[in-house]
Design an enzyme around this catalytic site. Structure first.
Site, mmCIF file in Angstrom:
data_model
loop_
_atom_site.group_PDB
_atom_site.id
_atom_site.type_symbol
_atom_site.label_atom_id
_atom_site.label_comp_id
_atom_site.label_asym_id
_atom_site.label_seq_id
_atom_site.Cartn_x
_atom_site.Cartn_y
_atom_site.Cartn_z
ATOM 1 N N THR A 1 7.886 6.518 -16.070
ATOM 2 C CA THR A 1 6.689 6.170 -15.303
ATOM 3 C C THR A 1 5.601 7.218 -15.370
ATOM 4 O O THR A 1 5.884 8.404 -15.572
ATOM 5 C CB THR A 1 7.063 5.931 -13.816
ATOM 6 O OG1 THR A 1 5.926 5.416 -13.115
ATOM 7 C CG2 THR A 1 7.532 7.195 -13.129
ATOM 8 N N SER B 1 12.059 6.206 -6.711
ATOM 9 C CA SER B 1 12.899 5.028 -6.478
ATOM 10 C C SER B 1 13.565 4.570 -7.773
ATOM 11 O O SER B 1 14.305 3.577 -7.774
ATOM 12 C CB SER B 1 12.052 3.866 -5.942
ATOM 13 O OG SER B 1 11.400 4.231 -4.753
ATOM 14 N N GLY C 1 8.621 -1.053 -10.343
ATOM 15 C CA GLY C 1 8.277 -1.760 -9.101
ATOM 16 C C GLY C 1 8.154 -0.878 -7.872
ATOM 17 O O GLY C 1 8.293 -1.374 -6.758
ATOM 18 N N ARG D 1 12.066 14.158 -14.242
ATOM 19 C CA ARG D 1 11.074 13.888 -13.207
ATOM 20 C C ARG D 1 10.041 15.016 -13.190
ATOM 21 O O ARG D 1 10.385 16.176 -13.441
ATOM 22 C CB ARG D 1 11.819 13.832 -11.861
ATOM 23 C CG ARG D 1 10.967 13.507 -10.660
ATOM 24 C CD ARG D 1 10.458 12.096 -10.710
ATOM 25 N NE ARG D 1 9.985 11.654 -9.409
ATOM 26 C CZ ARG D 1 9.203 10.583 -9.251
ATOM 27 N NH1 ARG D 1 8.832 9.856 -10.285
ATOM 28 N NH2 ARG D 1 8.811 10.215 -8.047
ATOM 29 N N THR E 1 5.303 0.858 -14.366
ATOM 30 C CA THR E 1 6.373 1.772 -14.706
ATOM 31 C C THR E 1 7.106 0.923 -15.711
ATOM 32 O O THR E 1 6.784 -0.260 -15.869
ATOM 33 C CB THR E 1 7.216 2.068 -13.452
ATOM 34 O OG1 THR E 1 6.481 2.924 -12.609
ATOM 35 C CG2 THR E 1 8.558 2.705 -13.748
ATOM 36 N N ASP F 1 4.160 10.485 -4.782
ATOM 37 C CA ASP F 1 5.547 10.169 -4.405
ATOM 38 C C ASP F 1 6.137 11.233 -3.472
ATOM 39 O O ASP F 1 7.216 11.038 -2.912
ATOM 40 C CB ASP F 1 6.437 10.020 -5.647
ATOM 41 C CG ASP F 1 6.317 8.631 -6.265
ATOM 42 O OD1 ASP F 1 5.716 7.745 -5.639
ATOM 43 O OD2 ASP F 1 6.818 8.428 -7.380
HETATM 44 O O1 DON Z 1 9.225 7.170 -9.162
HETATM 45 C C1 DON Z 1 8.878 6.223 -8.472
HETATM 46 O O2 DON Z 1 9.578 5.717 -7.613
HETATM 47 C C2 DON Z 1 7.494 5.608 -8.684
HETATM 48 N N1 DON Z 1 6.593 6.604 -9.202
HETATM 49 C C3 DON Z 1 7.628 4.426 -9.576
HETATM 50 C C4 DON Z 1 6.308 3.734 -9.756
HETATM 51 C C5 DON Z 1 6.424 2.321 -10.160
HETATM 52 O O3 DON Z 1 7.474 1.755 -10.303
HETATM 53 C C6 DON Z 1 5.113 1.642 -10.376
HETATM 54 N N2 DON Z 1 5.279 0.229 -10.438
HETATM 55 N N3 DON Z 1 5.060 -0.476 -9.507
#
Ligand code: DON
Length: 574
Positions: free
Chosen positions: A403, A457, A476, A112, A385, A427
């Protein structure tokens, strides 16, 4: 009505008297026999499902050269960085659950992004104190320090069989020789054209002749090929030190960002203990913090384990699932963040006693209103993502969700590197209790701080039962958690990889207090029954894209399915 935190903690500690059934990392004390079983078997062939056929083929190519699932994961992720840059890439980060067949080891790879040391919350506010959505989502201030390169190097070195040169070769070749961008990439570039045009290196890469690449055009990415070559030759140093690091920092700072060479040099991908939860005879191995996904999935499954969903009509089943989702997302907002910075009551959140307490508050015929926090309305996010799933011939498994956050990340390409930076800073709870792009709220636990990882997420998961195994995940935003949860439930109900990937979906995240519904999920009677119970149903168009592989260990049959919502995906058994 809002229970105060102290009431909740007090009542929960009372519920916990009697002993915890879970270990500190959330793992059940007694692993089901199924898990040991899986480790002793080998499929003899392999399966990969990803959101792009080039990436699936790249993974299969590396397997054919003698690589294992982990080498294939490196190949798939790096290829997605080239062919699906709108979703993930080396300018972003990923989370992965790996299962190593030879010793049954399950490990979580946390690649991350982190906040740069100089992160300043004021940069995300307008002069009048309102949230500045532009700095949060566009340009260099929105970008965290990328984790993907370090994560790929870690996987290759500790778990792979091949050299990085071998596993990165397909991505480098495709970036050099070119490929035809699919309709989704062309559409993503068109939808972000205005933002991409703001930065010359982004425009040069994504808007040749001032326009998105045309259908059928061959598109090359020599700068990214070179950056991948440097990673292949020097590992971490190819990205986090030397030429690439200098170019990244120079580009970010010239455009108003605050990265330093030290931010890059200090970045580390980490191994963590995954969360394990038992449900209906299956063991689910999933993402721990800094993802909220595994905690939420475990909490939801623990609540649902008190009901027999298989004996319910659809409306009642959905009612209990939504109430469990609502409660898990409330806890997400309150408690979760980077485990290296925040103390989290994980023992409590993962405890079956906690779930039993929450179950008590669910009425059998009525929705619980989510009126404890201010409502958060947010635009519907695009699904940008990516998740891929792999099982190799030896039974090694990789569930990887990767992502750059929102469509085309920050829209900012660092000149000379080919690296499209993420916009993952959104985020964080950049402004306390103001929704991010996915409508998620957060508080101190997820406040930005130099070196800290923003909450995610992402929920890559492996599900192991007595006879069947699944590797599963989805993009998502906040709906990742509920989509993966539903995928797990469908698998446990006996569905095939194809059925799981295609299954219609619904989502609730506590706030806003609505059930998002994909068209065709509920028949009229179910919709009526849910409305009568007090639910507000809201159609939602964007779902997916789930990539699932399954292994029927009794029949020794592998299956791979890519979400039919995404025509360029490919699930393939070889
Ligand atoms: O890490 C995460 O939860 C978000 N940055 C994920 C982003 C994502 O799934 C984009 N698609 N809708």
């Amino acid at each position: 009505m809002r229970f105060s935190m102290s009431w909740r903690v007090l009542s929960l500690s009372l519920l916990l008297v009697g002993g915890a059934a879970f270990a500190a990392d959330g793992a059940p004390k007694a692993a089901p026999a199924a898990a040991a079983h899986a480790a002793q078997q080998r499929p003899g062939h392999a399966a990969i499902a990803s959101a792009n056929f080039h990436a699936t083929e790249a993974g299969l190519e590396v397997l054919a050269k003698g690589g294992n699932a982990f080498d294939a994961a490196v190949a798939v992720a790096a290829t997605l960085s080239v062919v699906e840059p709108e979703s993930s890439g080396i300018g972003g980060g990923f989370m992965a659950v790996l299962h190593r067949a030879k010793d049954g080891r399950n490990v979580f790879i946390d690649a991350r992004e982190t906040a740069p040391a100089a992160v300043n919350p004021k940069d995300y506010l307008n002069p009048d104190g309102s949230p500045n959505r532009d700095t949060a989502l566009k340009g260099p201030l929105s970008a965290g320090i990328p984790g993907e390169p370090a994560g790929l190097v870690l996987i290759a070195k500790r778990y792979g069989r091949l050299s990085l040169q071998q596993s990165l070769a397909p991505a480098i070749r495709i970036a050099r020789d070119g490929f035809e961008p699919d309709a989704r990439l062309r559409g993503a570039i068109a939808s972000m054209q205005k933002d991409l045009a703001r930065w010359p290196a982004s425009a040069a890469k994504y808007l040749p002749n001032g326009k998105p690449p045309a259908e059928g055009a061959t598109w090359r990415d020599p700068d990214q090929a070179r950056t991948l070559e440097l990673i292949a030759a020097h590992g971490d140093d190819g990205f986090y030190r030397g030429e690439t690091a200098q170019k990244l920092v120079a580009a970010v700072r010239a455009a108003g960002g605050n990265w330093t060479l030290a931010d890059l040099a200090n970045y580390r991908a980490k191994e963590r203990t995954p969360i394990s939860v038992d449900y209906r005879g299956y063991k689910i191995i999933t993402a721990p913090p800094p993802s909220s996904g595994g905690v939420a999935i475990a909490e939801i499954l623990n609540i649902l384990s008190g009901y027999d969903l298989t004996k319910m009509d659809q409306a009642t089943r959905v009612h209990y699932i939504v109430e469990a989702m609502r409660r898990a997302f409330r806890d997400h907002n309150d408690y979760l963040g980077d485990p290296d910075f925040v103390k989290m009551p994980l023992d409590m959140l993962l405890s079956p006693y906690y779930a039993a307490g929450l179950r008590q508050g669910i009425l059998h015929d009525k929705a619980t209103p989510s009126s404890m926090l201010p409502r958060a309305e947010a635009p519907e996010p695009g699904m940008h993502t990516t998740h891929f799933s792999i099982i190799d011939a030896d039974g090694n498994m990789a569930a990887v969700t990767s992502t750059v956050n929102y469509t085309m990340g920050s829209s900012f390409v660092a000149a000379g590197t080919g690296v499209l930076l993420n916009d993952e800073m959104d985020d964080f709870a950049l402004v306390p209790n103001k929704p991010n792009v996915y409508g998620l709220l957060g508080s101190a636990a997820n406040a930005p701080k130099g070196g800290k990882r923003m909450l995610s997420s992402m929920s890559p998961s492996i599900v192991i039962g007595a006879d069947r195994t699944a590797v599963i995940g989805s993009p998502g935003g906040s709906t990742i958690i509920t989509q993966v949860l539903e995928g797990i439930l469908h698998f446990i109900d006996g569905e095939s990889a194809q059925q799981i990937a295609a299954h219609k979906r619904f989502h609730h995240q506590y706030l806003p207090d609505v059930v998002n519904v994909e068209e065709g999920t509920f028949d009229a009677a179910t919709s009526d029954a849910l409305t009568k119970m007090g639910y507000t149903l809201k159609p939602r168009e964007s779902w997916g894209f789930m990539n699932v592989v399954t292994w029927d260990r009794k029949a020794n049959k592998l299956d791979a399915a890519s979400d039919p919502r995404r025509p360029s995906g490919l699930g393939k058994v070889q």
